[in-house]
Design an enzyme around this catalytic site. Sequence first.
Site, mmCIF file in Angstrom:
data_model
loop_
_atom_site.group_PDB
_atom_site.id
_atom_site.type_symbol
_atom_site.label_atom_id
_atom_site.label_comp_id
_atom_site.label_asym_id
_atom_site.label_seq_id
_atom_site.Cartn_x
_atom_site.Cartn_y
_atom_site.Cartn_z
ATOM 1 N N LYS A 170 55.243 14.176 34.571
ATOM 2 C CA LYS A 170 56.008 13.846 33.372
ATOM 3 C C LYS A 170 57.044 14.935 33.165
ATOM 4 O O LYS A 170 56.735 16.031 32.708
ATOM 5 C CB LYS A 170 55.130 13.768 32.118
ATOM 6 C CG LYS A 170 55.900 13.219 30.898
ATOM 7 C CD LYS A 170 55.342 13.675 29.564
ATOM 8 C CE LYS A 170 55.981 14.949 29.075
ATOM 9 N NZ LYS A 170 57.437 14.834 28.742
ATOM 10 N N GLU A 245 51.844 27.761 32.130
ATOM 11 C CA GLU A 245 52.865 28.807 32.110
ATOM 12 C C GLU A 245 53.631 28.601 30.815
ATOM 13 O O GLU A 245 54.360 27.626 30.665
ATOM 14 C CB GLU A 245 53.762 28.694 33.351
ATOM 15 C CG GLU A 245 54.622 29.913 33.577
ATOM 16 C CD GLU A 245 56.004 29.759 32.993
ATOM 17 O OE1 GLU A 245 56.244 30.347 31.907
ATOM 18 O OE2 GLU A 245 56.822 29.052 33.581
ATOM 19 N N CYS A 279 61.798 31.543 30.040
ATOM 20 C CA CYS A 279 60.592 32.043 29.386
ATOM 21 C C CYS A 279 60.289 33.485 29.765
ATOM 22 O O CYS A 279 59.699 34.223 28.982
ATOM 23 C CB CYS A 279 59.402 31.151 29.716
ATOM 24 S SG CYS A 279 59.174 30.877 31.483
ATOM 25 N N GLU A 378 59.608 34.147 20.136
ATOM 26 C CA GLU A 378 60.449 33.747 21.263
ATOM 27 C C GLU A 378 61.634 32.931 20.751
ATOM 28 O O GLU A 378 61.462 31.859 20.181
ATOM 29 C CB GLU A 378 59.642 32.923 22.268
ATOM 30 C CG GLU A 378 60.426 32.563 23.509
ATOM 31 C CD GLU A 378 59.603 31.799 24.529
ATOM 32 O OE1 GLU A 378 59.814 31.980 25.735
ATOM 33 O OE2 GLU A 378 58.738 30.999 24.115
#
Length: 475
Positions: A170, A245, A279, A378
């Site tokens: 997906k 992750e 990231c 973040e």
Amino acid sequence: MRDYTKFYIDGQWVEPIGTGREEVINPTTESVAGVIALGSAEDVDLAVAAARRAFESFGQTTREERLSLLRRVAEVAEARIPDIAAAITDEMGAPAWLAQSMQAALGVVHTQTAIAALEHYPFEEAKGSTLIVREPVGVCGLITPWNWPINQIAAKVIPALATGCTMVLKPSEVAPFSAHIWAEILHEAGVPAGVFNLVDGTGPVVGAAISSHPQVDMVSFTGSTRAGVEVARAAAATVKRVTQELGGKSANILLADADFATVVPAGVSAAMLNSGQTCSALTRMLAPREHLAEVARIAGEAAAAIPVGQSGAGGEMGPLASEAHWRKVRGYIEKGIQEGATLVTGGADRPAGIDKGFYVRPTIFSDVTPDMTIAKEEIFGPVLVIIPYDTVDEAIQIANDSPYGLAGGVQGRDVDAVRKVAARLRTGQVMINDASLDFNAPFGGYKQSGNGREWGEHGFADYLEIKALVGGALA
């Protein structure tokens, strides 16, 4: 306009059972670039069933058969790099140079490193009288994000193929075009029917159906920590393996003897790559307090010099991937100003001369304290915060004082001192003195940055079960 309203299931493009559709917006022009179908749990059932059937034979293939397959994948993928690059520019606004030389090319890079690892990977190993056998885990659910779409697809699909697994992918509904081209590549390369399947859709529907499906043996997810928690919850009832992750807020420690004229611009450039939508980006720059003004000046000059805009107009940094994300990043910049950080360059407004597209100016904050929002959360945009420290121990404490632990950096002339600091960082990967990426190095995080590792031979482990044949080494 691109029309990707079919799913790839059991070796062919099929009409979805679900009737939902979603437009994909080009973030450079804010216009509709294409449309995809939104899948349902029933679509996932069909894809998983195909993968389960295919596993009966593909799970028994030899190393040599899989090597031959991966070599064909690499050959076809390299020929399709221009098509993938164009798709990534359409779906997430990556400038042509970035889409071509990095984004699209990483699919080939991961395939080549997997081929090299597979040639000598120890699927069988004698330990005393026992033969340790590593076997494919089975049907894998792969859920990938939008920011480095082919990189993260290849980092999952390729080790799954290398180890004999079958899969359902997906991709992100924000950036799905390149995933469809990847399916075309696998089809042309001769991946057997049912080994690879693709179903578009949203996380709460298709992602949840994959994560909770009783016939899916493992789920590999890349995305936000918040979404990763939901994947793990959905998978828990069937006790399947989950690798993740997730997010990061990585620190780049500049030691007092560092060559600031070199390492600061390099740190800014790396943090701004892909418009800061990485990231593992080192978005917290930790500087000795006595050098703070110098570091902030150099960082500000480096960020202000980055051309923003479309490639054809000389731009090197593109827009953010969506309007919602653009608004979120601008909100963080405004929050940093409100909390008293010093805005060195940039800001929440669009760059001068740009009145369309989800662009944000490369932004540098200085005089940032560890308790500020922009130092803790973040941001996932072109925003770098500079935090002063007084001692090396304090720098390490600041770097580790985060729920994340994906990456880090240490810069200094004394290599022994750099290594000692790197050893104390609670993070999965540390870049020493602006080292280049190593695609054979394990990639993954500590703490809420996830679990498991990707890239090269280290990426195989999560797709393998370990069986002990007691007495098998004597047979």
